[in-house]
Enzyme design. Structure first.
Site, mmCIF file in Angstrom:
data_model
loop_
_atom_site.group_PDB
_atom_site.id
_atom_site.type_symbol
_atom_site.label_atom_id
_atom_site.label_comp_id
_atom_site.label_asym_id
_atom_site.label_seq_id
_atom_site.Cartn_x
_atom_site.Cartn_y
_atom_site.Cartn_z
ATOM 1 C CG HIS A 152 -2.093 0.833 1.211
ATOM 2 N ND1 HIS A 152 -2.038 2.201 1.208
ATOM 3 C CD2 HIS A 152 -3.412 0.521 1.176
ATOM 4 C CE1 HIS A 152 -3.258 2.686 1.184
ATOM 5 N NE2 HIS A 152 -4.114 1.700 1.159
ATOM 6 C CD GLU A 257 -3.195 1.547 -2.365
ATOM 7 O OE1 GLU A 257 -3.851 0.487 -2.208
ATOM 8 O OE2 GLU A 257 -3.640 2.667 -2.043
HETATM 9 O O1 TA6 Z 1 -6.084 1.298 -0.959
HETATM 10 C C1 TA6 Z 1 -7.222 2.110 -0.893
HETATM 11 C C2 TA6 Z 1 -7.999 1.775 0.363
HETATM 12 O O2 TA6 Z 1 -8.523 0.481 0.303
HETATM 13 C C3 TA6 Z 1 -9.070 2.833 0.523
HETATM 14 O O3 TA6 Z 1 -10.358 2.268 0.333
HETATM 15 C C4 TA6 Z 1 -8.847 3.351 1.937
HETATM 16 O O4 TA6 Z 1 -9.579 2.563 2.865
HETATM 17 C C5 TA6 Z 1 -7.355 3.152 2.079
HETATM 18 O O5 TA6 Z 1 -7.148 1.861 1.526
HETATM 19 C C6 TA6 Z 1 -6.785 3.328 3.467
HETATM 20 O O6 TA6 Z 1 -7.244 2.310 4.315
HETATM 21 P P1 TA6 Z 1 -6.800 2.407 5.865
HETATM 22 O O7 TA6 Z 1 -7.382 1.179 6.512
HETATM 23 O O8 TA6 Z 1 -5.293 2.402 5.893
HETATM 24 O O9 TA6 Z 1 -7.342 3.703 6.382
#
Ligand code: TA6
Length: 283
Positions: A152, A257
């Site tokens: 991520h 990501e």
């Molecule tokens: O990668 C995108 C995502 O899935 C978004 O939907 C948002 O939830 C982001 O990840 C961040 O997630 P987090 O649990 O780190 O706040």
């Protein structure tokens, strides 16, 4: 982000000594800094929490065994909120490259959520203007297991309005904001001007994130066994809603990501899944 900002026991610092360095926090084996010639390429929210409980808001959190909301445990799984072990401390090779290895194995806590034995081996190799991050997922159980996984990555940019992501043209994507399914990306250069949350499917191995002005950055991301690419930016309203995302931070980051998230992996007992991303600074 500097090593001195954190307790020495919580971090692993890979340093070539030539302005190329990488900093990992043992909480989630989260890469929180990658510098090329002293320019920071990763975004870390100034209000990120470092309590060894909450996921770090920035860098490269590891989503495993599930990307996204998860009925068995925390969103994006437990890997990014568990303390990893340093299996090989930073070691310099003959070329001046620096390698480190971190591992995570199942324990009572993970088995209570997800009753499988596993071992994750995360290897980082820092070269000049290049960082290779390899994740090997070992099924050490006697039964098959299924997972999705994703790195991520929060890329730092000096201005989101002057940032492009190249390599997504022609791909189908799931738009998690509009609910669109199999929307086709028509742009050579994807730009972000609002809350984006898109899962691009069957992406090419290479995407390039370019941004400027001072400092300009042009980062090639080459993936292996990560066929999907998520592009995310919370934008202003959602950034404000997140306590650990500084309100203006959305202007200085874009998440690109690489993951294996659309189709889960089924790993038979004793087998392994290797995936990696290679960052190269093209400037
Ligand atoms: O990668 C995108 C995502 O899935 C978004 O939907 C948002 O939830 C982001 O990840 C961040 O997630 P987090 O649990 O780190 O706040």
């Amino acid at each position: 982000q500097e090593p001195g900002d954190f307790p020495a026991g919580d971090i692993v610092f890979l340093d070539r000594g030539d302005g190329n360095s990488a900093l990992l926090h043992l909480h989630g084996a989260t890469l929180i800094s990658w510098k090329c010639h002293s320019v920071e390429n990763l975004f870390l929210s100034s209000t990120s929490v470092f309590d060894n409980k909450k996921a770090i808001r920035g860098g490269v959190p590891i989503a495993f065994p599930n990307f996204g909301p998860w009925p068995l445990g925390p969103q994006h799984g437990f890997a990014r909120i568990k303390r990893w072990t340093v299996a090989v401390p930073p070691t310099k090779d003959a070329h001046g490259d620096v390698l480190a290895v971190l591992t995570l194995e199942d324990d009572e806590e993970t088995r209570a959520m997800w009753d499988y034995k596993f071992k994750l081996v995360y290897t980082l190799v820092l070269s000049e203007k290049k960082l290779v991050s390899t994740l090997v997922i070992h099924n050490t159980d006697t039964k098959s297991l299924g997972f999705t996984t994703l790195l991520h990555t929060y890329f730092r940019v000096s201005d989101i309005d002057k940032t492009t992501v190249e390599g997504l043209k022609g791909l189908k994507y799931i738009d998690k904001i509009t609910g669109g399914k199999d929307v086709i990306e028509t742009r050579d250069l994807v730009t972000v001007d609002r809350n984006y949350d898109r899962v691009y499917k069957d992406a090419p191995q290479i995407v390039v994130i370019s941004s400027g002005p001072e400092p300009s950055r042009k980062i090639e991301v080459k993936s292996f066994n990560f066929p999907d690419v998520v592009v995310w930016n919370p934008w202003d309203v959602k950034a404000k809603e997140m306590g650990d995302f500084d309100d203006e931070g959305y202007k200085e980051m874009v998440c690109v990501e690489v993951g294996k998230v659309v189709t889960p992996v089924t790993l038979t007992a004793g087998s392994q899944y290797e995936c990696s991303q290679t960052f190269t600074s093209m400037l």
